[in-house]
Design a protein around this motif. Structure first.
Motif, mmCIF file in Angstrom:
data_model
loop_
_atom_site.group_PDB
_atom_site.id
_atom_site.type_symbol
_atom_site.label_atom_id
_atom_site.label_comp_id
_atom_site.label_asym_id
_atom_site.label_seq_id
_atom_site.Cartn_x
_atom_site.Cartn_y
_atom_site.Cartn_z
ATOM 1 N N SER A 240 29.709 41.948 43.995
ATOM 2 C CA SER A 240 28.677 41.595 44.964
ATOM 3 C C SER A 240 29.330 41.274 46.316
ATOM 4 N N HIS B 175 29.387 29.358 40.558
ATOM 5 C CA HIS B 175 28.837 30.537 41.179
ATOM 6 C C HIS B 175 27.615 30.181 41.974
ATOM 7 N N LYS C 50 36.656 38.946 49.854
ATOM 8 C CA LYS C 50 35.769 37.991 49.172
ATOM 9 C C LYS C 50 36.415 36.650 48.896
ATOM 10 N N ARG D 97 38.248 36.475 46.219
ATOM 11 C CA ARG D 97 37.934 36.501 44.780
ATOM 12 C C ARG D 97 39.204 36.332 43.957
ATOM 13 N N ASN E 29 29.307 39.042 48.584
ATOM 14 C CA ASN E 29 29.300 37.664 49.091
ATOM 15 C C ASN E 29 30.730 37.122 49.065
ATOM 16 N N SER F 138 24.854 35.706 45.722
ATOM 17 C CA SER F 138 24.942 37.142 46.019
ATOM 18 C C SER F 138 23.951 37.514 47.116
HETATM 19 MG MG MG Z 1 29.448 38.415 42.230
#
Ligand code: MG
Ligand code: AMP
Length: 340
Positions: free
Chosen positions: A144, A236, A58, A60, A146, A152
């Motif tokens: 999620s 986001h 991701k 992330r 994405n 998402s």
């Molecule tokens: Mg998310």
């Protein structure tokens, strides 16, 4: 990496396909699966190496924790501390689009909770998600599906855009039911705190928990308290294109008519009822003005669609901050580069 797409009808689940996906979870691989909220990017929550790969796929940030998904509520007891009284209340809300933050036991890997003493747990109501967790025999950690920062995914095409080549399996289980991520509520304090508004509304939560705290950041207007809601501090859901949000009011039509003058080729995201005032413009309809359920279901998919057009700016009509509208505006305010 070679990605395999498994098409599964949620109403007629082929066991062999779920078994293949579950085997992949057990082997430490990444599996994207549908839930009733958005598509999730899953791995065995007890396998640190596998969970690390979720963050990698991701992009992330490591301080943004994941949600641990269970097939049955009784299984959370092995991983969190919870008293019987509270447990009985949770039983009233599951399975469903709601996530509980609770104090974790030491068997929850730190990477799942991003080194916090608490962990988020959820029992999804989607038949594919449920069977996948059951057959895996372990809780599944999943955010999620994405790329970090993007909307998402609510349809499999958007999962493929972001995750093809980065995961072993994508389960194509048709479009999701809600289209907004789960409601997140922190139950580690005397008064529960809403951390993310979602499909389960504050009024439903208050029926079960009594009074709950709704911090100002829930509305998306002020900066997030990072300590409480780690994931919400990041920008986001954002399209790459400049995105202008017009707050709901009786003057919205006049405000948009003024604003469009500043741009060569704007894309307008409007309520069905307001389309008639903007003939000749490129328009995407978000839904009927009071149909928040439908607007929510299509929200992320619409943001992705809007981002792919040749227009130079997206101007989007906001809804009122009431009921599901709070959850919609929380996402839209975060997605916007300008709010009027
Ligand atoms: Mg998310
Ligand atoms: P995602 O599923 O991608 O929406 O990410 C899960 C979200 O759950 C994160 O953005 C966090 O805000 C929230 N979350 C997960 N674990 C915790 C926790 N221990 N405390 C507070 N929020 C959490």
């Amino acid at each position: 990496m070679k990605t395999r797409i498994l098409k599964i009808n949620p109403l007629k689940i082929e066991e062999e396909k779920i078994k293949i996906a579950a085997q992949n979870i057990r082997e430490g691989n990444l599996v994207v699966f549908p839930t009733e909220t958005v598509y999730g990017l899953g791995a065995n929550a007890l396998d640190e190496k596998a969970v690390k790969n979720i963050y990698k796929a991701k992009g992330r940030p490591g301080d943004n924790p994941l949600i641990m998904h269970f097939d049955k509520i009784e299984n959370i007891k092995e991983y969190v501390y919870i008293d019987e009284k509270l447990y009985e209340k949770l039983k009233l809300l599951v399975p469903g689009p709601i996530t509980f933050v609770l104090n974790k036991r030491s068997n929850v890997p730190d990477i799942v909770s991003a080194n916090r003493p608490t962990v988020a747990v959820r029992v999804p109501a989607h038949p594919i998600a449920n069977k996948l967790i059951e057959y895996s025999g372990v809780p599944i950690a999943a955010p999620s599906a994405n790329l970090s920062g993007r909307p998402s995914p609510t349809i499999v095409e958007h999962v493929i855009e972001d995750m093809f080549g980065k995961v072993e399996i994508i389960i194509d289980g048709e479009d999701v039911d809600f289209g907004l991520e789960s409601t997140v509520i922190d139950l580690t304090e005397d008064i529960p705190v809403l951390l993310r508004p979602g499909p389960i509304l504050p009024e439903n939560l208050e029926k079960i928990f009594g009074k709950i705290k709704i911090p100002e950041f829930i509305y998306g207007k002020v900066k997030v308290d990072e300590a409480k809601a780690p994931g919400m501090k990041y920008r986001h859901y954002a399209p790459d294109k400049k995105t202008i949000l017009i707050e709901f009011s009786d003057k919205r039509i006049d405000i948009i008519k003024e604003k469009v003058k500043d741009y060569k080729n704007p894309l307008l995201v409007l309520f069905e009822e307001d389309k008639k005032y903007f003939e000749g413009y490129d328009i995407i309809v978000s839904g009927k003005i009071n149909d928040y359920y439908n607007i929510a279901v299509n929200l992320f998919s619409m943001l992705r669609k809007a981002d792919k057009t040749k227009n130079d700016v997206i101007i989007i009509e906001g809804v009122e901050d009431k009921g599901l509208g709070i959850s919609i505006m929380n996402r839209l305010r975060k997605a916007s580069s300008e709010i009027i």
